[in-house]
Design a protein around this motif. Structure first.
Motif, PDB file in Angstrom:
ATOM      1  N   LEU A 322     -15.528  18.595   1.855  1.00 19.83           N
ATOM      2  CA  LEU A 322     -14.994  18.441   3.256  1.00 19.83           C
ATOM      3  C   LEU A 322     -13.666  18.441   3.025  1.00 19.83           C
ATOM      4  N   ASN A 323     -12.980  18.999   2.074  1.00 16.80           N
ATOM      5  CA  ASN A 323     -11.450  19.207   1.908  1.00 16.80           C
ATOM      6  C   ASN A 323     -10.658  17.950   2.077  1.00 16.80           C
ATOM      7  N   MET A 324     -10.976  16.986   1.383  1.00 16.74           N
ATOM      8  CA  MET A 324     -10.394  15.588   1.420  1.00 16.74           C
ATOM      9  C   MET A 324      -9.615  15.591   0.090  1.00 16.74           C
ATOM     10  N   PRO A 325      -8.369  14.882   0.224  1.00 18.26           N
ATOM     11  CA  PRO A 325      -7.691  14.683  -1.236  1.00 18.26           C
ATOM     12  C   PRO A 325      -8.353  13.499  -2.308  1.00 18.26           C
ATOM     13  N   ASP A 326      -8.338  14.046  -3.490  1.00 19.03           N
ATOM     14  CA  ASP A 326      -8.903  12.903  -4.311  1.00 19.03           C
ATOM     15  C   ASP A 326      -7.878  12.176  -5.068  1.00 19.03           C
ATOM     16  N   SER A 327      -6.821  11.934  -4.574  1.00 21.05           N
ATOM     17  CA  SER A 327      -5.791  11.004  -5.173  1.00 21.05           C
ATOM     18  C   SER A 327      -4.649  10.817  -4.073  1.00 21.05           C
ATOM     19  N   PHE A 328      -3.843   9.737  -4.243  1.00 21.12           N
ATOM     20  CA  PHE A 328      -2.779   9.521  -3.517  1.00 21.12           C
ATOM     21  C   PHE A 328      -1.710  10.653  -3.748  1.00 21.12           C
ATOM     22  N   HIS A 329      -1.708  11.141  -5.008  1.00 21.13           N
ATOM     23  CA  HIS A 329      -0.482  12.174  -5.212  1.00 21.13           C
ATOM     24  C   HIS A 329      -1.058  13.634  -4.409  1.00 21.13           C
ATOM     25  N   ASN A 330      -2.372  13.905  -4.432  1.00 22.12           N
ATOM     26  CA  ASN A 330      -2.770  15.086  -3.856  1.00 22.12           C
ATOM     27  C   ASN A 330      -2.673  14.825  -2.364  1.00 22.12           C
ATOM     28  N   TYR A 331      -2.699  13.773  -1.651  1.00 18.58           N
ATOM     29  CA  TYR A 331      -2.436  13.474  -0.440  1.00 18.58           C
ATOM     30  C   TYR A 331      -1.183  13.869  -0.070  1.00 18.58           C
ATOM     31  N   GLY A 332      -0.260  13.599  -0.963  1.00 13.34           N
ATOM     32  CA  GLY A 332       1.330  14.023  -0.720  1.00 13.34           C
ATOM     33  C   GLY A 332       2.270  12.813  -0.950  1.00 13.34           C
ATOM     34  N   LEU A 333       1.662  11.639  -1.180  1.00 14.47           N
ATOM     35  CA  LEU A 333       2.481  10.237  -1.556  1.00 14.47           C
ATOM     36  C   LEU A 333       3.397  10.577  -2.792  1.00 14.47           C
ATOM     37  N   THR A 334       4.558  10.248  -2.577  1.00 16.77           N
ATOM     38  CA  THR A 334       5.424  10.434  -4.010  1.00 16.77           C
ATOM     39  C   THR A 334       5.402   9.069  -4.886  1.00 16.77           C
ATOM     40  N   LYS A 335       5.386   9.272  -6.226  1.00 21.71           N
ATOM     41  CA  LYS A 335       5.401   8.177  -7.270  1.00 21.71           C
ATOM     42  C   LYS A 335       6.162   7.115  -6.691  1.00 21.71           C
ATOM     43  N   GLU A 336       7.539   7.465  -6.467  1.00 20.48           N
ATOM     44  CA  GLU A 336       8.539   6.425  -6.003  1.00 20.48           C
ATOM     45  C   GLU A 336       7.913   5.595  -4.987  1.00 20.48           C
ATOM     46  N   THR A 337       7.521   6.174  -4.035  1.00 19.15           N
ATOM     47  CA  THR A 337       7.125   5.382  -2.632  1.00 19.15           C
ATOM     48  C   THR A 337       5.820   4.569  -3.006  1.00 19.15           C
ATOM     49  N   PHE A 338       4.765   4.887  -3.989  1.00 17.80           N
ATOM     50  CA  PHE A 338       3.748   4.637  -4.247  1.00 17.80           C
ATOM     51  C   PHE A 338       3.969   2.892  -5.499  1.00 17.80           C
ATOM     52  N   ASN A 339       4.944   3.464  -6.225  1.00 15.70           N
ATOM     53  CA  ASN A 339       5.399   2.324  -6.862  1.00 15.70           C
ATOM     54  C   ASN A 339       6.287   1.357  -6.317  1.00 15.70           C
ATOM     55  N   HIS A 340       6.975   1.470  -5.033  1.00 16.02           N
ATOM     56  CA  HIS A 340       7.619   0.731  -4.483  1.00 16.02           C
ATOM     57  C   HIS A 340       6.880  -0.282  -3.820  1.00 16.02           C
ATOM     58  N   TYR A 341       5.379  -0.004  -3.313  1.00 17.78           N
ATOM     59  CA  TYR A 341       4.757  -0.833  -2.379  1.00 17.78           C
ATOM     60  C   TYR A 341       3.311  -1.327  -2.992  1.00 17.78           C
ATOM     61  N   LYS A 342       3.167  -0.956  -4.485  1.00 20.07           N
ATOM     62  CA  LYS A 342       1.883  -1.199  -4.850  1.00 20.07           C
ATOM     63  C   LYS A 342       1.846  -2.813  -5.257  1.00 20.07           C
ATOM     64  N   ASN A 343       2.572  -3.343  -5.572  1.00 19.61           N
ATOM     65  CA  ASN A 343       2.411  -4.721  -5.868  1.00 19.61           C
ATOM     66  C   ASN A 343       2.378  -5.474  -4.462  1.00 19.61           C
ATOM     67  N   ASP A 344       2.920  -5.108  -3.586  1.00 15.24           N
ATOM     68  CA  ASP A 344       2.840  -5.815  -2.195  1.00 15.24           C
ATOM     69  C   ASP A 344       1.187  -5.484  -1.675  1.00 15.24           C
ATOM     70  N   ILE A 345       0.595  -4.286  -1.878  1.00 17.08           N
ATOM     71  CA  ILE A 345      -0.217  -3.874  -1.484  1.00 17.08           C
ATOM     72  C   ILE A 345      -1.577  -4.676  -2.181  1.00 17.08           C
ATOM     73  N   ALA A 346      -1.139  -4.947  -3.589  1.00 20.05           N
ATOM     74  CA  ALA A 346      -2.022  -5.542  -4.412  1.00 20.05           C
ATOM     75  C   ALA A 346      -2.335  -7.155  -3.858  1.00 20.05           C
ATOM     76  N   GLN A 347      -1.227  -7.682  -3.485  1.00 12.46           N
ATOM     77  CA  GLN A 347      -1.145  -9.032  -3.083  1.00 12.46           C
ATOM     78  C   GLN A 347      -1.772  -9.272  -1.695  1.00 12.46           C
ATOM     79  N   ALA A 348      -1.462  -8.126  -0.791  1.00 20.20           N
ATOM     80  CA  ALA A 348      -2.140  -8.288   0.535  1.00 20.20           C
ATOM     81  C   ALA A 348      -3.592  -7.971   0.548  1.00 20.20           C
ATOM     82  N   ALA A 349      -3.909  -7.200  -0.395  1.00 20.06           N
ATOM     83  CA  ALA A 349      -5.571  -6.803  -0.698  1.00 20.06           C
ATOM     84  C   ALA A 349      -6.354  -8.136  -1.082  1.00 20.06           C
ATOM     85  N   LEU A 350      -5.682  -8.700  -2.109  1.00 18.86           N
ATOM     86  CA  LEU A 350      -6.514 -10.045  -2.307  1.00 18.86           C
ATOM     87  C   LEU A 350      -6.609 -11.234  -1.180  1.00 18.86           C
ATOM     88  N   ARG A 351      -5.787 -11.178  -0.364  1.00 19.44           N
ATOM     89  CA  ARG A 351      -5.764 -12.136   0.650  1.00 19.44           C
ATOM     90  C   ARG A 351      -6.598 -11.629   1.854  1.00 19.44           C
TER      91      ARG A 351
END
Length: 376
Positions: A322-351
């Protein structure tokens, strides 16, 4: 004890839109997106509504509907004295209409019944048969689920003609969202024989038809089957709720603004691995159920480990087709942006309200591990 109730009447099949011609003497507030108006596609709806009705179109809808748009819509709905709401569009339009109707009736203390008809133009969210609406606080970057039977549409109108022009990327994103709904409802701690039956059938329909509609959007038979799959999956998770896949997707979507179905698909293989928990329990309920789904579509599944490997591989192969990305990296997300938000995302996901029905109870480290494995 489980109480099973289906409030929404479903109009489906050839020329289902013609049923709108029976509506008379109503003030109809139509909620849709700008594309439907600018392209003239909304006329496929308005042309079916007789001159005996008064119409108002509200098209100030954007993806992930923010609260300020809901306020504008509920004010316009009240000023128009709407007796009926027709939502036409994808999940954003339908979710927004649900919230507008719900809050308008409470803020303006409207006692009269307002009939609600949902007309999906994508085959993905199942919002036309669910008591869920996801709203966004754009400033805070947070998504809030509104969950109440008071927002269930009275009618869901499923007509494949409204979906056939959807572009390939939208078809793929929404179709894989349906697949995620099936899988999460199926292994939910709230799953029942009733929700399982909807999830199993929808799962089979997706695997049989999503490639067909991705290759040829004019295949109306496959389009209608995907429309049915979306609706059935919506009925499944309306009974059983979802799980951690959507909990993370809601949180990550608010930060990364990746299309919802695409985000779900990036996460899905890691979620299956986490929920199956084969390192600790080869015979967990989730593992057994994932393996059963593999069997349903003819995959090798002589034991749970083989079944889950087969299922995960099939999903990864489908994602690639289906021509879909298999990772955040292949979608085009930078490691810097990913690391900046991942802790907030984890906490929000648990809520998130969907996470509570996941078959394994995750902690922050679990979510971070899934995120890191999905980065690529």
């Amino acid at each position: 004890m489980n109480k099973i109730r289906f409030k929404t009447e479903i109009w489906s099949g050839d020329n289902a839109l013609n049923a709108l011609e029976t509506i008379n003497q109503q003030h109809i507030f139509i909620v849709t997106d700008p594309f439907m108006v600018e392209s003239g596609k909304i006329e496929s709806i308005t042309a079916k509504l007789t001159d005996q009705n008064e119409l108002k179109i509200f098209s100030d809808i954007v993806p992930d509907p923010p609260i300020n748009k809901i306020i504008s819509g509920m004010t316009a709905l009240n000023e128009f004295n709407a007796t009926m709401v027709i939502a036409v569009g994808g999940g954003s339009a339908i979710d927004a209409a649900k919230a507008m109707k719900f809050f308008a009736q409470r803020v303006f203390k409207k006692q009269e019944t307002i009939t609600f008809i949902a007309v999906p133009t994508t085959s993905g969210t199942g919002s036309e048969v669910t008591n869920f609406s996801v709203l966004t606080d754009a400033e805070a970057g947070v998504k809030y689920p509104l969950v109440t039977d008071d927002i269930l549409p009275q009618v869901a109108l499923l007509d494949a003609n409204l979906v056939k022009t959807a572009p390939q990327n939208i078809t793929a994103d929404t179709g894989m969202d349906v697949l995620t709904h099936c899988l999460e409802a199926y292994v939910s701690i709230n799953a029942t024989d009733f929700s399982d039956s909807f999830a199993e059938k929808a799962f089979q329909l997706v695997f049989e038809n999503i490639e067909k509609v991705s290759r040829n959007g004019d295949d109306l038979s496959a389009r209608q089957k995907m429309h049915h799959a979306s609706c059935l999956a919506g009925m499944a998770f309306n009974l059983a709720n979802l799980g951690l896949n959507h909990g993370i997707a809601h949180a990550a979507g608010a930060k990364f603004h990746i299309p919802h179905g695409r985000l779900n698909t990036i996460l899905l293989p890691q979620i299956i691995k986490y929920n199956a928990n084969l390192e600790n329990d080869l015979n967990s309920t989730a593992a057994q159920k994932y393996s059963h789904l593999a069997k349903l579509i003819g995959l090798s599944a002589s034991n749970p480990r083989i079944g889950i490997r087969s299922l995960t591989n099939a999903i990864c192969q489908l994602r690639k087709k289906l021509n879909m990305p298999d990772s955040f990296h292949n979608y085009g997300l930078t490691k810097e942006t990913f690391n900046h938000y991942k802790n907030d995302i984890a906490q929000a996901a648990l809520r998130d309200g969907t996470t509570k029905s996941n078959p394994r109870k995750p902690n922050k480290e679990d979510v971070l591990s899934i995120l890191d494995a999905s980065f690529g």
